[in-house]
Design an enzyme around this catalytic site. Structure first.
Site, PDB file in Angstrom:
ATOM      1  CD1 TRP A 125     -10.508 -28.418   5.136  1.00 24.66           C
ATOM      2  CD2 TRP A 125     -12.293 -29.391   6.090  1.00 24.66           C
ATOM      3  NE1 TRP A 125     -10.631 -27.919   6.406  1.00 24.66           N
ATOM      4  CE2 TRP A 125     -11.725 -28.494   7.011  1.00 24.66           C
ATOM      5  CE3 TRP A 125     -13.429 -30.105   6.453  1.00 24.66           C
ATOM      6  CZ2 TRP A 125     -12.248 -28.315   8.295  1.00 24.66           C
ATOM      7  CZ3 TRP A 125     -13.953 -29.914   7.738  1.00 24.66           C
ATOM      8  CH2 TRP A 125     -13.361 -29.037   8.640  1.00 24.66           C
ATOM      9  CE1 TYR A 139      -4.426 -27.458   5.084  1.00 17.50           C
ATOM     10  CE2 TYR A 139      -6.003 -26.318   3.692  1.00 17.50           C
ATOM     11  CZ  TYR A 139      -5.552 -26.686   4.944  1.00 17.50           C
ATOM     12  OH  TYR A 139      -6.259 -26.282   6.046  1.00 17.50           O
TER      13      TYR A 139
HETATM   14  N1  LIG Z   1     -20.289 -23.396   7.837  1.00 17.42           N
HETATM   15  C1  LIG Z   1     -18.951 -23.530   7.812  1.00 17.42           C
HETATM   16  N2  LIG Z   1     -18.279 -23.745   8.949  1.00 17.42           N
HETATM   17  C2  LIG Z   1     -16.928 -23.837   8.938  1.00 17.42           C
HETATM   18  C3  LIG Z   1     -16.194 -23.787   7.736  1.00 17.42           C
HETATM   19  C4  LIG Z   1     -16.933 -23.549   6.529  1.00 17.42           C
HETATM   20  O1  LIG Z   1     -16.351 -23.473   5.426  1.00 17.42           O
HETATM   21  N3  LIG Z   1     -18.298 -23.438   6.614  1.00 17.42           N
HETATM   22  N4  LIG Z   1     -14.819 -23.920   7.747  1.00 17.42           N
HETATM   23  C5  LIG Z   1     -14.202 -24.567   8.889  1.00 17.42           C
HETATM   24  C6  LIG Z   1     -12.767 -24.326   8.922  1.00 17.42           C
HETATM   25  S1  LIG Z   1     -11.790 -25.066   7.748  1.00 17.42           S
HETATM   26  C7  LIG Z   1     -12.179 -23.572   9.857  1.00 17.42           C
HETATM   27  S2  LIG Z   1     -10.471 -23.369   9.849  1.00 17.42           S
HETATM   28  C8  LIG Z   1     -12.953 -22.898  10.917  1.00 17.42           C
HETATM   29  C9  LIG Z   1     -12.483 -21.465  11.045  1.00 17.42           C
HETATM   30  O2  LIG Z   1     -12.942 -20.865  12.173  1.00 17.42           O
HETATM   31  P1  LIG Z   1     -12.699 -19.300  12.340  1.00 17.42           P
HETATM   32  O3  LIG Z   1     -11.379 -18.942  11.789  1.00 17.42           O
HETATM   33  O4  LIG Z   1     -12.948 -18.913  13.741  1.00 17.42           O
HETATM   34  O5  LIG Z   1     -13.877 -18.772  11.417  1.00 17.42           O
HETATM   35  P2  LIG Z   1     -14.153 -17.477  10.564  1.00 17.42           P
HETATM   36  O6  LIG Z   1     -15.569 -17.617  10.134  1.00 17.42           O
HETATM   37  O7  LIG Z   1     -13.113 -17.276   9.526  1.00 17.42           O
HETATM   38  O8  LIG Z   1     -13.984 -16.290  11.595  1.00 17.42           O
HETATM   39  C10 LIG Z   1     -14.848 -16.149  12.706  1.00 17.42           C
HETATM   40  C11 LIG Z   1     -15.139 -14.693  12.933  1.00 17.42           C
HETATM   41  O9  LIG Z   1     -13.973 -13.992  13.342  1.00 17.42           O
HETATM   42  C12 LIG Z   1     -14.240 -12.617  13.148  1.00 17.42           C
HETATM   43  N5  LIG Z   1     -12.990 -11.893  12.932  1.00 17.42           N
HETATM   44  C13 LIG Z   1     -12.308 -11.768  11.778  1.00 17.42           C
HETATM   45  N6  LIG Z   1     -11.198 -11.027  11.978  1.00 17.42           N
HETATM   46  C14 LIG Z   1     -11.193 -10.683  13.273  1.00 17.42           C
HETATM   47  C15 LIG Z   1     -10.306  -9.916  14.102  1.00 17.42           C
HETATM   48  O10 LIG Z   1      -9.266  -9.412  13.677  1.00 17.42           O
HETATM   49  N7  LIG Z   1     -10.630  -9.819  15.419  1.00 17.42           N
HETATM   50  C16 LIG Z   1     -11.735 -10.376  15.940  1.00 17.42           C
HETATM   51  N8  LIG Z   1     -11.944 -10.251  17.236  1.00 17.42           N
HETATM   52  N9  LIG Z   1     -12.602 -11.063  15.182  1.00 17.42           N
HETATM   53  C17 LIG Z   1     -12.324 -11.236  13.881  1.00 17.42           C
HETATM   54  C18 LIG Z   1     -15.115 -12.516  11.941  1.00 17.42           C
HETATM   55  O11 LIG Z   1     -16.165 -11.618  12.210  1.00 17.42           O
HETATM   56  C19 LIG Z   1     -15.567 -13.940  11.696  1.00 17.42           C
HETATM   57  O12 LIG Z   1     -16.959 -14.034  11.497  1.00 17.42           O
HETATM   58  O13 LIG Z   1     -14.341 -22.895  10.606  1.00 17.42           O
HETATM   59  C20 LIG Z   1     -14.833 -24.157  10.212  1.00 17.42           C
HETATM   60  N10 LIG Z   1     -16.279 -24.033  10.112  1.00 17.42           N
HETATM   61  N1  LIG Z   2      -9.770 -15.530   2.198  1.00 13.60           N
HETATM   62  C1  LIG Z   2      -9.786 -16.663   2.909  1.00 13.60           C
HETATM   63  N2  LIG Z   2      -9.245 -17.783   2.385  1.00 13.60           N
HETATM   64  C2  LIG Z   2      -9.256 -18.927   3.104  1.00 13.60           C
HETATM   65  C3  LIG Z   2      -9.841 -18.970   4.385  1.00 13.60           C
HETATM   66  C4  LIG Z   2     -10.395 -17.782   4.908  1.00 13.60           C
HETATM   67  O1  LIG Z   2     -10.918 -17.745   6.042  1.00 13.60           O
HETATM   68  N3  LIG Z   2     -10.373 -16.645   4.142  1.00 13.60           N
HETATM   69  N4  LIG Z   2      -9.840 -20.136   5.093  1.00 13.60           N
HETATM   70  C5  LIG Z   2      -8.764 -21.065   4.820  1.00 13.60           C
HETATM   71  C6  LIG Z   2      -9.002 -22.334   5.483  1.00 13.60           C
HETATM   72  S1  LIG Z   2      -9.142 -22.254   7.160  1.00 13.60           S
HETATM   73  C7  LIG Z   2      -9.069 -23.519   4.838  1.00 13.60           C
HETATM   74  S2  LIG Z   2      -9.154 -24.946   5.756  1.00 13.60           S
HETATM   75  C8  LIG Z   2      -8.981 -23.591   3.380  1.00 13.60           C
HETATM   76  C9  LIG Z   2      -9.918 -24.660   2.793  1.00 13.60           C
HETATM   77  O2  LIG Z   2      -9.542 -24.954   1.502  1.00 13.60           O
HETATM   78  P1  LIG Z   2      -9.884 -26.363   0.834  1.00 13.60           P
HETATM   79  O3  LIG Z   2      -9.939 -27.443   1.847  1.00 13.60           O
HETATM   80  O4  LIG Z   2      -8.944 -26.548  -0.301  1.00 13.60           O
HETATM   81  O5  LIG Z   2     -11.349 -26.084   0.289  1.00 13.60           O
HETATM   82  P2  LIG Z   2     -12.508 -27.073  -0.171  1.00 13.60           P
HETATM   83  O6  LIG Z   2     -13.466 -26.235  -0.918  1.00 13.60           O
HETATM   84  O7  LIG Z   2     -13.029 -27.822   0.999  1.00 13.60           O
HETATM   85  O8  LIG Z   2     -11.782 -28.024  -1.197  1.00 13.60           O
HETATM   86  C10 LIG Z   2     -11.966 -29.400  -1.214  1.00 13.60           C
HETATM   87  C11 LIG Z   2     -11.932 -29.905  -2.643  1.00 13.60           C
HETATM   88  O9  LIG Z   2     -11.893 -31.327  -2.599  1.00 13.60           O
HETATM   89  C12 LIG Z   2     -12.843 -31.846  -3.520  1.00 13.60           C
HETATM   90  N5  LIG Z   2     -13.214 -33.188  -3.018  1.00 13.60           N
HETATM   91  C13 LIG Z   2     -14.155 -33.514  -2.111  1.00 13.60           C
HETATM   92  N6  LIG Z   2     -14.159 -34.848  -1.914  1.00 13.60           N
HETATM   93  C14 LIG Z   2     -13.207 -35.370  -2.715  1.00 13.60           C
HETATM   94  C15 LIG Z   2     -12.735 -36.689  -2.957  1.00 13.60           C
HETATM   95  O10 LIG Z   2     -13.170 -37.652  -2.365  1.00 13.60           O
HETATM   96  N7  LIG Z   2     -11.707 -36.833  -3.853  1.00 13.60           N
HETATM   97  C16 LIG Z   2     -11.151 -35.780  -4.505  1.00 13.60           C
HETATM   98  N8  LIG Z   2     -10.163 -36.009  -5.360  1.00 13.60           N
HETATM   99  N9  LIG Z   2     -11.614 -34.512  -4.311  1.00 13.60           N
HETATM  100  C17 LIG Z   2     -12.603 -34.322  -3.422  1.00 13.60           C
HETATM  101  C18 LIG Z   2     -13.965 -30.846  -3.554  1.00 13.60           C
HETATM  102  O11 LIG Z   2     -14.706 -30.962  -4.751  1.00 13.60           O
HETATM  103  C19 LIG Z   2     -13.174 -29.521  -3.440  1.00 13.60           C
HETATM  104  O12 LIG Z   2     -12.800 -29.053  -4.707  1.00 13.60           O
HETATM  105  O13 LIG Z   2      -9.288 -22.320   2.814  1.00 13.60           O
HETATM  106  C20 LIG Z   2      -8.477 -21.272   3.334  1.00 13.60           C
HETATM  107  N10 LIG Z   2      -8.705 -20.053   2.574  1.00 13.60           N
HETATM  108 MO   LIG Z   3      -9.638 -24.397   7.954  1.00 16.35          MO
END
Ligand SMILES: Nc1nc2c(c(=O)[nH]1)N[C@H]1C(S)=C(S)[C@@H](COP(=O)(O)OP(=O)(O)OC[C@H]3O[C@@H](n4cnc5c(=O)[nH]c(N)nc54)[C@H](O)[C@@H]3O)O[C@H]1N2
Ligand SMILES: Nc1nc2c(c(=O)[nH]1)N[C@H]1C(S)=C(S)[C@@H](COP(=O)(O)OP(=O)(O)OC[C@H]3O[C@@H](n4cnc5c(=O)[nH]c(N)nc54)[C@H](O)[C@@H]3O)O[C@H]1N2
Ligand SMILES: [Mo]
Length: 777
Positions: free
Chosen positions: A124, A122
């Site tokens: 990104w 899993y």
């Molecule tokens: N800059 C940036 N943008 C991203 C990402 C990133 O790594 N960096 N990751 C991307 C990814 S993979 C995803 S999945 C999306 C995720 O999108 P979301 O899951 O919506 O993003 P989060 O920032 O985890 O949460 C948004 C807000 O929800 C609020 N929150 C937390 N718990 C609760 C709760 O129980 N109730 C309510 N009402 N609010 C709550 C928190 O204050 C938090 O700031 O974002 C994407 N966007």
């Molecule tokens: N506590 C907490 N944990 C969370 C979340 C949260 O809100 N709170 N959010 C969750 C969510 S929504 C998500 S989506 C996950 C995200 O979790 P991940 O998607 O696993 O996080 P990334 O840091 O984007 O990891 C991508 C990795 O791929 C590598 N990479 C980039 N490009 C390439 C390439 O071309 N080839 C190879 N081989 N590697 C590459 C980067 O160096 C990096 O190490 O985290 C989850 N974990």
């Molecule tokens: Mo995510």
């Protein structure tokens, strides 16, 4: 072979436009080193995440040679007994490394079959239709004899599992079924954002962002008179330029609030009776539940007030407005990354159905409006990708149950109506993700990770995943290879030529896997005789043919496209079958009843104690409501980081620039800080019975009291395996428990911690390489 750059060459100055998940940038390099990264012209709200790429490809954090863990090299494959993550590495040649990996794949396949190879991998990865690492790895492993895959996502596992039962459609189809910003600006009046509308979350999009227009649209809506309500523990989850109202909810209680809002609307008689009767099933069961006819508990504003810690009159007035305005019920994804997160999404569907706005222009249900490119564009035609043949192995593990699978092979568990058994995983292969970032309860993962016999990882940097691998294969970054890129629900197809060459000794994922395929006897099938350049051209040509056939879109030749650098594709309005407008006009959904299921016979028949047959508020094990203020517990929000994408480029200047005393910033309300004798800039200790980590305190009164925020993504850096984490990775504190038996999704959202000042200053070694022995033969 290389494709020519899209822009001009100087003698030693080289300038190209590249596509990243966080946007498109003009990348300038001098003598093969990147010296500047600037957003492309015409991007109205470029993301600052890109700036962290300058200087980040070099230094000793970069891996340039294949590496093997010393104990693995000496003793061969086997459970690591603590060695994985603590032993030094030995540099080996590419030939040796590829021989070792090929031998292990051959052996494990022969002895145990493909199910013993975990290839869920899993993550990104990076933007690019061809070099996308998961597609590369899945194609390779499928051809090698198959692998155990993962199912679901960390992002939206609970939503993915429940919505097909409730509103039908493919798990993610909801993204294209909610209202566009343009429709909200035209017809909408109220957007109620459960979990906010955090601006930073639109910085990124899987595959890329042509132009960052989400904020522009949000402001247009505001200018058109649309009101925004921020239901979140954080005031700044909706930008101040939208002048939002703030409902500072207690975390983990949104389902209760949504049910109470529905209950109040029903009690006012303002519910959409006709819609509920004609286009929903089970509305009677839901209403009986809301009114307490089944159990004597009236789920009204007073009931929710004590659970959510929101004033009852606030709930009542919001209910009236939802029922009388054209309203969008917008559920962020954070509110389902929780225990019983399925219920929160089901309650959101119910509220939208009750409200009268579902299936009407500019209103209804949105799942993650404001995240990625959702709401900005409609759907466009599909673009060709590097194809994955069918996986001959059917075994799958819910993505967030990886540690359970490693720790308890052969045990059974429930998942979405089925009883399953964890396979015996012997070899783990990861490319493009970072479980030491994304998984919960990392101390448990560190233990589970010792179980397999071999762990193979492709990455570019010495991040914690690489430090916990047996065989590390160093790969080129997305800045070092040619590709074509386009994001989900984004119209801009971008030529993304390499900005610089990869360091000597570094290969692309494709070259690595081609080398392995050659050793395993299926190179021709894997490559189809094409090098990377030929594949990029091929994917473009396949796209050209399919767009001509399906949509009469005529794309220029590949060379013309590469010269132009971008093509903007049309994003026509959504087909009516995918919309709730379609339902209102009689087009059935593909649920068992053809309608929205406010009661689901299917889910009820599973008999799950943690996922009943209609939306219900179920108390989580960990929440402030149970702990009480006297306990001193704080609710930890580990939201998405502002300065990076997850853990990517945490070692870059932009992410590091925001650290406090080299540690990830943790935001705390000044009153909570004062109670604990914590000052702005202090190093603090966060702990609970799962783990301990340090962070740097930032005092901030835009938080609800009792709540702290430590974003995800700081590279895990423990003093010793399972010991004090010194850098600020929240996942040493989160719990590794499934959302419910339905989705088995991650639940990072329910975490209580204790926090205090910390006197010591243990060094942060997150960005230092492990100890490395020079070349073995
Ligand atoms: N800059 C940036 N943008 C991203 C990402 C990133 O790594 N960096 N990751 C991307 C990814 S993979 C995803 S999945 C999306 C995720 O999108 P979301 O899951 O919506 O993003 P989060 O920032 O985890 O949460 C948004 C807000 O929800 C609020 N929150 C937390 N718990 C609760 C709760 O129980 N109730 C309510 N009402 N609010 C709550 C928190 O204050 C938090 O700031 O974002 C994407 N966007
Ligand atoms: N506590 C907490 N944990 C969370 C979340 C949260 O809100 N709170 N959010 C969750 C969510 S929504 C998500 S989506 C996950 C995200 O979790 P991940 O998607 O696993 O996080 P990334 O840091 O984007 O990891 C991508 C990795 O791929 C590598 N990479 C980039 N490009 C390439 C390439 O071309 N080839 C190879 N081989 N590697 C590459 C980067 O160096 C990096 O190490 O985290 C989850 N974990
Ligand atoms: Mo995510």
């Amino acid at each position: 072979m290389r494709l020519g750059p899209a822009a001009h060459h100087g003698e030693s100055i080289h300038r190209v436009v590249t596509a990243q998940h966080w946007g498109r940038y003009v990348v300038t390099s001098v003598d093969g080193r990147i010296v500047s990264v600037e957003p492309v012209a015409g991007d109205p709200e470029p993301s600052s995440i890109g700036y962290g790429m300058v200087g980040a490809l070099e230094g000793d954090v970069r891996i340039t040679r294949p590496m093997v863990r010393e104990g693995w090299l000496e003793r061969g494959p086997g459970p690591a007994g603590g060695g994985r993550g603590s032993e030094p590495f030995v540099e080996v040649s590419w030939d040796r490394a590829l021989d070792l990996v090929a031998d292990q794949l051959r052996r494990v396949h022969a002895e145990s079959g493909g199910a013993a190879v975990y290839g869920g991998s899993y993550g990104w990865g990076s933007a690019g239709r061809f070099h996308h690492p998961q597609s590369q790895l899945h194609r390779f492993l499928a051809m090698a004899g198959g692998y155990t895959d993962s199912v679901g996502s960390y992002s939206v596992a609970a939503m993915e599992a429940i919505l097909p039962h409730v509103i039908g459609g493919a798990p993610m189809s909801i993204w294209s079924r909610g209202p566009l910003w343009s429709a909200i600006a035209a017809d909408g009046e109220l957007v109620v954002c459960f979990g906010g509308l955090a601006r930073k979350n639109a910085d990124i999009n899987p595959g890329g962002v042509g132009r960052h227009e989400s904020a522009v649209w949000q402001r247009r809506c505001r200018a058109a008179g649309v009101r925004f309500v921020n239901v979140s523990p954080l005031a700044d989850d909706v930008d101040p330029d939208l002048n939002p109202e703030w409902v500072a909810i207690r975390p983990g209680t949104d389902a209760a609030l949504m049910l109470a809002l529905s209950c109040e609307i029903v009690r006012l008689g303002l519910h959409d009776r006709d819609f509920l009767e004609r286009w929903c099933t089970g509305a009677d069961v839901l209403i009986d539940h809301l009114l307490g006819r089944s159990d004597g508990i009236l789920r009204d504003a007073d009931w929710a007030s004590s659970i959510c810690d929101v004033e009852a009159h606030t709930i009542r007035s919001l209910a009236r407005r939802i029922a009388t305005c054209r309203t969008v019920v917008n559920a962020s994804w954070s509110i389902q990354r929780q225990r019983h997160g399925e219920q929160t999404y089901w309650a959101a569907v119910a509220l939208a159905a009750v409200s009268g706005s579902l299936g009407r222009p500019g209103g209804g249900l949105a799942a993650g409006l404001g995240i990625t490119q959702i709401g900005v564009h409609g759907m466009r035609e599909p673009i060709a990708a590097f194809a994955t043949p069918g996986n001959p192995v059917e075994e799958q593990v819910p993505v967030a149950r990886i540690a359970d699978a490693l720790l308890h092979p052969g045990t059974t568990y429930d998942f979405n109506g089925r009883r399953r058994t964890y396979p015996h995983l012997r070899l783990v292969y990861w490319a493009g993700g970072n479980p030491f970032h994304h998984h919960q309860d990392l101390n448990r993962l560190v233990r589970a990770w010792q179980q397999p016999e071999t762990v193979v990882v492709h990455d570019s940097f010495w991040n914690p995943l690489c430090k916990h691998a047996d065989i590390v294969l160093p790969v080129a970054t997305s800045l070092e290879r040619d590709d074509l890129a386009i994001g989900i629900m984004d119209p801009v197809l971008t030529a993304s030529p390499r900005a610089v060459e990869p360091p000597d000794g570094v290969r692309t994922d494709y070259a690595v896997l081609s080398g392995l395929a050659a050793r395993l006897g299926f190179e021709e099938a894997f490559t189809e005789g094409r090098d990377a350049e030929a594949w990029v051209r091929e994917l473009y040509e396949r796209t050209r043919t399919s767009l001509r056939r399906s949509a009469e879109i005529e794309l220029p030749s590949f060379d013309a496209f590469w010269e132009m650098g971008e093509i903007v594709l049309p994003t026509p309005p959504r087909p009516v079958e995918l919309s709730f407008e379609g339902l209102r006009s009689g087009l059935p959904l593909d649920t068992p009843s053809g309608r929205i299921e406010l009661f689901s016979e299917t889910i009820a028949s599973f008999g799950y104690d943690d996922c009943p047959g209609h939306p219900t508020w179920l108390e989580p094990e960990e929440w402030l409501g149970a702990a009480g203020p006297a306990s001193g517990a704080l609710h930890l929000l580990s939201n998405q980081p502002r300065t990076r994408l997850h853990s990517q480029y945490d070692h870059g200047s932009h992410s590091r620039g925001a650290k406090v005393q080299q540690r990830e910033p943790v935001r705390i309300h000044p009153d909570d800080a004062a109670q604990r004798g914590i000052a702005d800039g202090d190093v603090v200790l966060l702990h609970n019975d799962r783990g301990r980590c340090l962070a740097g305190a930032v005092l901030d009164d835009r938080l609800r009291r009792g709540v702290i925020v430590l974003s995800t993504g700081a590279w895990y850096d423990a003093e010793r395996p399972g010991g004090l984490e010194v850098h600020g990775n929240p996942n040493v504190l989160t719990a590794d428990i499934g959302s419910s038996k339905l989705a088995q999704g991650p639940t990072s959202g329910n975490t209580l911690v204790w926090m205090e000042r910390f006197a010591g200053r243990p060094p942060v070694r997150a960005f230092s390489p492990p100890s490395i022995r020079p070349h073995a033969t």
